[in-house]
Design a protein around this motif. Structure first.
Motif, PDB file in Angstrom:
ATOM      1  N   ALA A  52      40.391 -11.278  12.599  1.00  0.00           N
ATOM      2  CA  ALA A  52      39.279 -10.784  13.425  1.00  0.00           C
ATOM      3  C   ALA A  52      39.182  -9.272  13.239  1.00  0.00           C
ATOM      4  N   VAL A  53      37.959  -8.764  13.194  1.00  0.00           N
ATOM      5  CA  VAL A  53      37.749  -7.313  13.021  1.00  0.00           C
ATOM      6  C   VAL A  53      36.808  -6.822  14.109  1.00  0.00           C
ATOM      7  N   LEU A  54      37.239  -5.814  14.848  1.00  0.00           N
ATOM      8  CA  LEU A  54      36.370  -5.242  15.888  1.00  0.00           C
ATOM      9  C   LEU A  54      36.719  -3.779  16.123  1.00  0.00           C
ATOM     10  N   GLY A  55      35.794  -3.057  16.742  1.00  0.00           N
ATOM     11  CA  GLY A  55      35.999  -1.626  16.948  1.00  0.00           C
ATOM     12  C   GLY A  55      36.834  -1.328  18.184  1.00  0.00           C
ATOM     13  N   ASP A  56      37.210  -0.065  18.337  1.00  0.00           N
ATOM     14  CA  ASP A  56      38.018   0.334  19.498  1.00  0.00           C
ATOM     15  C   ASP A  56      37.253   0.106  20.798  1.00  0.00           C
ATOM     16  N   SER A  57      35.970   0.472  20.798  1.00  0.00           N
ATOM     17  CA  SER A  57      35.176   0.311  22.011  1.00  0.00           C
ATOM     18  C   SER A  57      34.954  -1.164  22.325  1.00  0.00           C
ATOM     19  N   THR A  58      34.709  -1.955  21.288  1.00  0.00           N
ATOM     20  CA  THR A  58      34.486  -3.388  21.494  1.00  0.00           C
ATOM     21  C   THR A  58      35.774  -4.065  21.957  1.00  0.00           C
ATOM     22  N   PHE A  59      36.902  -3.572  21.461  1.00  0.00           N
ATOM     23  CA  PHE A  59      38.189  -4.106  21.918  1.00  0.00           C
ATOM     24  C   PHE A  59      38.343  -3.857  23.414  1.00  0.00           C
ATOM     25  N   MET A  60      37.963  -2.635  23.848  1.00  0.00           N
ATOM     26  CA  MET A  60      38.046  -2.302  25.274  1.00  0.00           C
ATOM     27  C   MET A  60      37.028  -3.122  26.074  1.00  0.00           C
ATOM     28  N   HIS A  61      35.864  -3.368  25.484  1.00  0.00           N
ATOM     29  CA  HIS A  61      34.788  -4.097  26.180  1.00  0.00           C
ATOM     30  C   HIS A  61      35.228  -5.507  26.539  1.00  0.00           C
ATOM     31  N   SER A  62      35.656  -6.269  25.534  1.00  0.00           N
ATOM     32  CA  SER A  62      36.015  -7.656  25.817  1.00  0.00           C
ATOM     33  C   SER A  62      36.923  -8.264  24.756  1.00  0.00           C
TER      34      SER A  62
ATOM     35  N   ALA B 294      39.546   4.345  25.193  1.00  0.00           N
ATOM     36  CA  ALA B 294      40.599   4.679  24.220  1.00  0.00           C
ATOM     37  C   ALA B 294      40.386   6.045  23.581  1.00  0.00           C
ATOM     38  N   SER B 295      39.254   6.694  23.869  1.00  0.00           N
ATOM     39  CA  SER B 295      38.924   7.898  23.091  1.00  0.00           C
ATOM     40  C   SER B 295      39.460   9.197  23.688  1.00  0.00           C
ATOM     41  N   GLY B 296      39.937   9.161  24.922  1.00  0.00           N
ATOM     42  CA  GLY B 296      40.562  10.358  25.497  1.00  0.00           C
ATOM     43  C   GLY B 296      39.595  11.367  26.084  1.00  0.00           C
ATOM     44  N   ARG B 297      38.318  10.982  26.204  1.00  0.00           N
ATOM     45  CA  ARG B 297      37.323  11.878  26.811  1.00  0.00           C
ATOM     46  C   ARG B 297      36.448  11.043  27.737  1.00  0.00           C
ATOM     47  N   ASN B 298      35.854  11.699  28.746  1.00  0.00           N
ATOM     48  CA  ASN B 298      34.951  10.963  29.624  1.00  0.00           C
ATOM     49  C   ASN B 298      33.498  11.152  29.168  1.00  0.00           C
ATOM     50  N   ILE B 299      32.571  10.688  29.965  1.00  0.00           N
ATOM     51  CA  ILE B 299      31.149  10.702  29.564  1.00  0.00           C
ATOM     52  C   ILE B 299      30.634  12.126  29.312  1.00  0.00           C
ATOM     53  N   LYS B 300      31.268  13.114  29.956  1.00  0.00           N
ATOM     54  CA  LYS B 300      30.835  14.501  29.756  1.00  0.00           C
ATOM     55  C   LYS B 300      31.599  15.182  28.620  1.00  0.00           C
ATOM     56  N   GLY B 301      32.476  14.420  27.963  1.00  0.00           N
ATOM     57  CA  GLY B 301      33.256  15.005  26.876  1.00  0.00           C
ATOM     58  C   GLY B 301      34.490  15.742  27.371  1.00  0.00           C
ATOM     59  N   GLU B 302      34.768  15.635  28.668  1.00  0.00           N
ATOM     60  CA  GLU B 302      35.957  16.302  29.221  1.00  0.00           C
ATOM     61  C   GLU B 302      37.189  15.422  28.969  1.00  0.00           C
ATOM     62  N   PRO B 303      38.383  16.029  28.913  1.00  0.00           N
ATOM     63  CA  PRO B 303      39.592  15.227  28.693  1.00  0.00           C
ATOM     64  C   PRO B 303      39.744  14.150  29.768  1.00  0.00           C
ATOM     65  N   ALA B 304      40.166  12.963  29.326  1.00  0.00           N
ATOM     66  CA  ALA B 304      40.338  11.841  30.258  1.00  0.00           C
ATOM     67  C   ALA B 304      41.576  11.060  29.840  1.00  0.00           C
ATOM     68  N   ASN B 305      42.058  10.203  30.720  1.00  0.00           N
ATOM     69  CA  ASN B 305      43.170   9.330  30.369  1.00  0.00           C
ATOM     70  C   ASN B 305      42.770   8.481  29.163  1.00  0.00           C
ATOM     71  N   ALA B 306      43.618   8.429  28.169  1.00  0.00           N
ATOM     72  CA  ALA B 306      43.323   7.593  26.992  1.00  0.00           C
ATOM     73  C   ALA B 306      44.235   6.381  27.003  1.00  0.00           C
ATOM     74  N   ILE B 307      43.651   5.208  26.860  1.00  0.00           N
ATOM     75  CA  ILE B 307      44.464   4.003  26.761  1.00  0.00           C
ATOM     76  C   ILE B 307      45.130   4.002  25.389  1.00  0.00           C
ATOM     77  N   ASP B 308      46.439   3.779  25.375  1.00  0.00           N
ATOM     78  CA  ASP B 308      47.202   3.748  24.127  1.00  0.00           C
ATOM     79  C   ASP B 308      47.082   2.337  23.536  1.00  0.00           C
ATOM     80  N   LEU B 309      46.332   2.220  22.445  1.00  0.00           N
ATOM     81  CA  LEU B 309      46.061   0.890  21.891  1.00  0.00           C
ATOM     82  C   LEU B 309      47.342   0.180  21.468  1.00  0.00           C
ATOM     83  N   GLU B 310      48.263   0.918  20.817  1.00  0.00           N
ATOM     84  CA  GLU B 310      49.507   0.282  20.371  1.00  0.00           C
ATOM     85  C   GLU B 310      50.283  -0.286  21.556  1.00  0.00           C
ATOM     86  N   LYS B 311      50.430   0.546  22.587  1.00  0.00           N
ATOM     87  CA  LYS B 311      51.227   0.111  23.748  1.00  0.00           C
ATOM     88  C   LYS B 311      50.513  -1.023  24.476  1.00  0.00           C
TER      89      LYS B 311
END
Ligand code: SF4
Ligand code: SF4
Length: 602
Positions: free
Chosen positions: A411-421, A456-473
């Motif tokens: 299966a192949v999917l993007g980081d955002s799609t992985f977070m989506h569902s 997973a990207s480490g920024r919020n909607i305004k581009g400010e730093p945000a908690n990033a989900i660690d995909l590996e973990k």
């Protein structure tokens, strides 16, 4: 002509953001999806609004419902297929209503400019028993947002606000207004209204019917529904962008323009129908208005004339109704086609190149810019259904195939799609003991919709730093024991990992990590540029097989080959356009003849 500060030149999406702000919206949540995406991006620029990207539309709508329960006006944004994801809370929110006004911005995409299906979400208004508004231009879109919040509070229910791609992206003059004073949030316990246990829900079911009866009455006097007088030998009923097409195609005709497309103003429609010799309903996609008007016992024409697939325009409308009168004036311009392709230097290319070489592997794909991996020359995607389905479809195939599918499913999917569902599918894969591998294409952004952040990207909607989900973990935490990170630009190492992990009989996750080349920081970064040493090119086409748009193929006749100093049998040569090259180096690793060389960093 003077400059008028109170008038703005806005797209429909920008106007909706302004309308939401002026309506006093305080909380907004959405998932990016063309054509709706820019609403959220613009709304968060205004003071006094908390906005966020949600991991999916269901979450986004539930956040907006929560804010409404706390007494403030809220907004949820999504594209048409997103409402399928959010349908679960939608149907129950129709029963609970809220406290603060709640509007759900739903953007349909006739013609599937950027979508996997063409669905008409007016059917959701009917099915969920909710009012739906639909504007025809940006100024109306802004004004109707205020109406939508007023209806929502007056009728105590969410209001669906439908736009289509044309309305989302067309620009128009929009008058600025004042912001409604935001409400003070509070907690009010209203279990009979908010706790939808069967006993309460049965009571609310009756409330829903009473509300829709009131909404039908309201529709009769709404300024958003109006008759525009004209030649009564033929009258049109239309809404949204179809109104503009009718006005352009038949400027002198009488028109009943609907701004509220559900429920319908039945009395108004009957009176209008009785006043015209022939009634034609012009609408994109489904015969939604037509069917409901016919169900009222009113004769009309519609889909027997107007196409039920694809986007309309004034030419199609005119040609469908009066084919003999269509002249040169309406002839559409033929524009050159630009075939879709992944960008030069796209990291996804390295993964799909590797997969394209694994001929007996079924690649279960997903929704995102990487869906382009389906196209030649890579042709490395075998299915694509909806957000997150790549993982579950691969799992379903594994269960059906048993041992016969081992080593053949990915299966192949993007980081955002992985977070989506995608994550729920991965949990299912582990829980129900499957073996399909999952590749997460982590390009550090939601690229397809124009670079929105995600969990997973480490920024919020305004581009400010945000908690990033660690995909590996995260993958390890749900029970995946084989988690490997690859650099997709390293073609050979990537192919080796793909082979090992796909052949493994236990589930594995390959995280393909390299940033999208269009990210601002990537564009600013100094990168190497590759060029072709044409003397060394043998015309083997190994680099051409990548499908990078910076690489062009020049065919040669035997005479031309000889004249250029090549062997007579050489069919052509490849050449890199250095202006387009993004320096990923993938092609260089494929050329065995030292014909592709790296210049110093530019
Ligand atoms: S290095 Fe090669 S594959 Fe990468 S962008 Fe440049 S031309 Fe395309
Ligand atoms: S540049 Fe290299 S890989 Fe590309 S066609 Fe020429 S010899 Fe083959």
């Amino acid at each position: 002509m003077g400059f008028d500060r109170d008038k703005l030149w806005l797209s429909g999406n920008e106007a909706i953001a302004l309308g939401a702000w002026e309506a006093g919206v305080q909380v907004a949540s959405g998932y990016p999806g063309t054509p709706s995406t820019e609403v959220m991006g613009n709304l968060v620029k205004y003071e006094g609004v908390y906005g966020e990207w949600a991991p999916n539309e269901k979450v986004g709508l539930e956040v907006a419902i929560g804010a409404s329960f706390a007494g403030v006006r809220s907004l949820a944004t999504m594209k048409h297929v997103g409402l399928n994801v959010a349908a679960d809370p939608l149907f129950t929110a129709s029963y609970t209503g809220g406290r603060g006004g709640l509007v759900i911005l739903n953007a349909d995409d006739p013609q599937m400019h950027s979508s996997q299906n063409e669905q008409d979400n007016r059917n959701y208004a009917f099915a969920a028993k909710l009012p739906m508004l639909e504007p025809s231009d940006p100024a109306e879109a802004k004004a109707m947002m205020l109406s939508a919040y007023e209806f929502s509070e007056e009728l105590d229910c969410p209001v669906l606000f439908r736009i289509t791609t044309r309305i989302a992206h067309v620009k128009g003059v929009v008058p600025r207004g004042e912001r409604v004073a935001p409400a003070t949030p509070s907690i009010e316990r209203m279990p009979a209204k908010f706790v939808m246990l069967p006993g309460n829900a049965r009571v609310r079911r009756g409330v829903v019917e009473e509300r829709m009866a009131r909404a039908r009455e309201l529709a009769e006097t709404l300024p958003e529904n109006r008759v525009e007088d004209g030649d009564r030998s033929r009258g049109f009923i239309c809404a949204g962008t179809s109104y503009n097409y009718v006005k352009e195609a038949f400027p002198g005709a009488a028109v009943l323009k609907l701004g509220m497309v559900w429920p319908l103003p039945e009395k108004m429609i009957r009176e209008f129908a009785a006043s015209v010799d022939e009634l034609i309903v012009v609408e994109e996609l489904d015969p939604f208005l037509e069917n409901h008007i016919k169900a009222m016992g009113i004769a009309c024409r519609g889909k027997d004339l107007i196409p039920a697939q694809g986007e309309l325009n004034s030419f199609i409308v005119r040609k469908s109704i009066e084919p003999e009168s269509v002249g040169e004036l309406f002839a559409p311009l033929e524009l050159p086609m630009r075939p879709p392709n992944m960008c030069a230097g796209c990291p996804h290319r390295g993964i799909f190149y590797g997969l394209s070489k694994m001929k007996d592997v079924f690649v279960s794909g997903d929704i995102g810019c990487y869906t382009l991996g389906f196209l030649p020359p890579l042709s490395a995607m075998d299915s694509c259904v909806c957000m997150g389905a790549s993982v579950t479809i691969a799992h379903g195939m594994a269960k059906a195939l048993g041992k016969a599918g081992e080593g053949k499913l990915v299966a192949v999917l993007g980081d955002s799609t992985f977070m989506h569902s995608g994550i729920t599918g991965l949990i299912n894969t582990i829980y129900n003991e499957s073996y399909a591998s999952v590749i997460i294409l982590d390009n550090r952004i939601t690229a397809m919709t124009g670079h929105q952040q995600n969990p997973a990207s480490g920024r919020n909607i305004k581009g400010e730093p945000a908690n990033a989900i660690d995909l590996e973990k995260l993958c390890e935490a749900v029970g995946v024991r084989r988690v490997v990170v690859v650099n997709p630009h390293d073609i050979n190492a990537t192919r080796k990992v793909l082979k090992e992990e796909i052949e493994s009989t236990e589930p594995s996750v390959i995280i393909s990590r390299a940033p999208c080349v269009l990210l601002p920081e990537e564009r600013a970064r100094k990168k190497p540029v590759y060029y072709t040493n044409l003397d060394n090119c043998t015309g083997c086409q190994a680099c051409v097989g990548l499908g990078c748009p910076a690489i062009s193929w020049h065919p040669l006749t035997p005479e031309e080959a000889r004249a250029r100093g090549y062997r007579e049998k050489q069919k052509g040569y490849a050449e890199i356009n250095e202006v387009q090259c993004n320096g990923c180096g993938q092609c260089a690793s494929l050329c065995k003849f030292e014909a592709i060389t790296c210049r110093e960093e530019n």
